[in-house]
Design a protein around this motif. Sequence first.
Motif, PDB file in Angstrom:
ATOM      1  N   VAL A   1       0.842  -1.196   0.000  1.00 47.63           N
ATOM      2  CA  VAL A   1       0.000   0.000   0.000  1.00 47.63           C
ATOM      3  C   VAL A   1       0.879   1.249   0.000  1.00 47.63           C
ATOM      4  O   VAL A   1       0.641   2.200  -0.752  1.00 47.63           O
ATOM      5  CB  VAL A   1      -0.965   0.015   1.209  1.00 47.63           C
ATOM      6  N   GLY A   2       1.901   1.257   0.807  1.00 46.46           N
ATOM      7  CA  GLY A   2       2.815   2.398   0.867  1.00 46.46           C
ATOM      8  C   GLY A   2       3.506   2.650  -0.468  1.00 46.46           C
ATOM      9  O   GLY A   2       3.631   3.788  -0.915  1.00 46.46           O
ATOM     10  N   ARG A   3       3.962   1.562  -1.115  1.00 46.61           N
ATOM     11  CA  ARG A   3       4.617   1.719  -2.418  1.00 46.61           C
ATOM     12  C   ARG A   3       3.652   2.260  -3.463  1.00 46.61           C
ATOM     13  O   ARG A   3       4.014   3.114  -4.273  1.00 46.61           O
ATOM     14  CB  ARG A   3       5.193   0.378  -2.877  1.00 46.61           C
ATOM     15  N   GLU A   4       2.412   1.794  -3.472  1.00 44.51           N
ATOM     16  CA  GLU A   4       1.429   2.269  -4.441  1.00 44.51           C
ATOM     17  C   GLU A   4       1.043   3.730  -4.175  1.00 44.51           C
ATOM     18  O   GLU A   4       0.812   4.495  -5.106  1.00 44.51           O
ATOM     19  CB  GLU A   4       0.173   1.395  -4.414  1.00 44.51           C
ATOM     20  N   MET A   5       0.967   4.118  -2.909  1.00 47.76           N
ATOM     21  CA  MET A   5       0.613   5.502  -2.584  1.00 47.76           C
ATOM     22  C   MET A   5       1.674   6.482  -3.081  1.00 47.76           C
ATOM     23  O   MET A   5       1.370   7.620  -3.410  1.00 47.76           O
ATOM     24  CB  MET A   5       0.409   5.672  -1.077  1.00 47.76           C
ATOM     25  N   LYS A   6       2.928   6.038  -3.147  1.00 52.32           N
ATOM     26  CA  LYS A   6       3.994   6.906  -3.655  1.00 52.32           C
ATOM     27  C   LYS A   6       3.863   7.116  -5.165  1.00 52.32           C
ATOM     28  O   LYS A   6       4.346   8.096  -5.698  1.00 52.32           O
ATOM     29  CB  LYS A   6       5.359   6.309  -3.325  1.00 52.32           C
ATOM     30  N   LYS A   7       3.182   6.205  -5.857  1.00 48.61           N
ATOM     31  CA  LYS A   7       2.994   6.308  -7.304  1.00 48.61           C
ATOM     32  C   LYS A   7       1.823   7.216  -7.678  1.00 48.61           C
ATOM     33  O   LYS A   7       1.694   7.606  -8.833  1.00 48.61           O
ATOM     34  CB  LYS A   7       2.741   4.926  -7.908  1.00 48.61           C
TER      35      LYS A   7
ATOM     36  N   SER B   1      -0.530  10.271  -8.358  1.00 50.73           N
ATOM     37  CA  SER B   1      -0.327  11.662  -8.759  1.00 50.73           C
ATOM     38  C   SER B   1      -1.307  12.530  -7.964  1.00 50.73           C
ATOM     39  O   SER B   1      -2.496  12.607  -8.286  1.00 50.73           O
ATOM     40  CB  SER B   1      -0.587  11.804 -10.263  1.00 50.73           C
ATOM     41  N   TRP B   2      -0.834  13.163  -6.918  1.00 50.01           N
ATOM     42  CA  TRP B   2      -1.685  13.957  -6.047  1.00 50.01           C
ATOM     43  C   TRP B   2      -1.923  15.328  -6.658  1.00 50.01           C
ATOM     44  O   TRP B   2      -1.025  15.911  -7.252  1.00 50.01           O
ATOM     45  CB  TRP B   2      -1.054  14.107  -4.663  1.00 50.01           C
ATOM     46  N   PRO B   3      -3.146  15.892  -6.525  1.00 43.91           N
ATOM     47  CA  PRO B   3      -3.413  17.218  -7.099  1.00 43.91           C
ATOM     48  C   PRO B   3      -2.677  18.312  -6.326  1.00 43.91           C
ATOM     49  O   PRO B   3      -2.429  18.186  -5.130  1.00 43.91           O
ATOM     50  CB  PRO B   3      -4.926  17.375  -6.944  1.00 43.91           C
ATOM     51  N   LYS B   4      -2.340  19.367  -7.051  1.00 38.37           N
ATOM     52  CA  LYS B   4      -1.711  20.529  -6.419  1.00 38.37           C
ATOM     53  C   LYS B   4      -2.780  21.304  -5.659  1.00 38.37           C
ATOM     54  O   LYS B   4      -3.976  21.083  -5.828  1.00 38.37           O
ATOM     55  CB  LYS B   4      -1.066  21.429  -7.478  1.00 38.37           C
ATOM     56  N   LYS B   5      -2.368  22.239  -4.816  1.00 41.67           N
ATOM     57  CA  LYS B   5      -3.302  22.988  -3.978  1.00 41.67           C
ATOM     58  C   LYS B   5      -4.329  23.743  -4.826  1.00 41.67           C
ATOM     59  O   LYS B   5      -5.519  23.753  -4.513  1.00 41.67           O
ATOM     60  CB  LYS B   5      -2.532  23.955  -3.078  1.00 41.67           C
ATOM     61  N   LYS B   6      -3.872  24.355  -5.921  1.00 43.69           N
ATOM     62  CA  LYS B   6      -4.771  25.124  -6.780  1.00 43.69           C
ATOM     63  C   LYS B   6      -5.821  24.208  -7.423  1.00 43.69           C
ATOM     64  O   LYS B   6      -7.006  24.542  -7.474  1.00 43.69           O
ATOM     65  CB  LYS B   6      -3.962  25.840  -7.863  1.00 43.69           C
TER      66      LYS B   6
END
Length: 60
Positions: free
Chosen positions: A11-17, A19-24
């Motif tokens: 789970v940790g390895r997949e979470m690093k992959k 693409s999290w949205p930027k604040k804007k």
Amino acid sequence: MNRLTDFFGGVGREMKKVSWPKKKELTRYTVIVLATVTIMAVFFAVIDLGISSIIRLVLE
């Protein structure tokens, strides 16, 4: 216990992959969702009031 450790490691390895949205982007998406929910709530409230009025007229 080893399977559980392996699972959370995966789970940790997949979470690093991810693409999290930027604040804007996150702010924009949040505003869009809140606006859509508000519009839909008002729409359904108006429809509900209309149907309630029609039912009251029919029953009287």
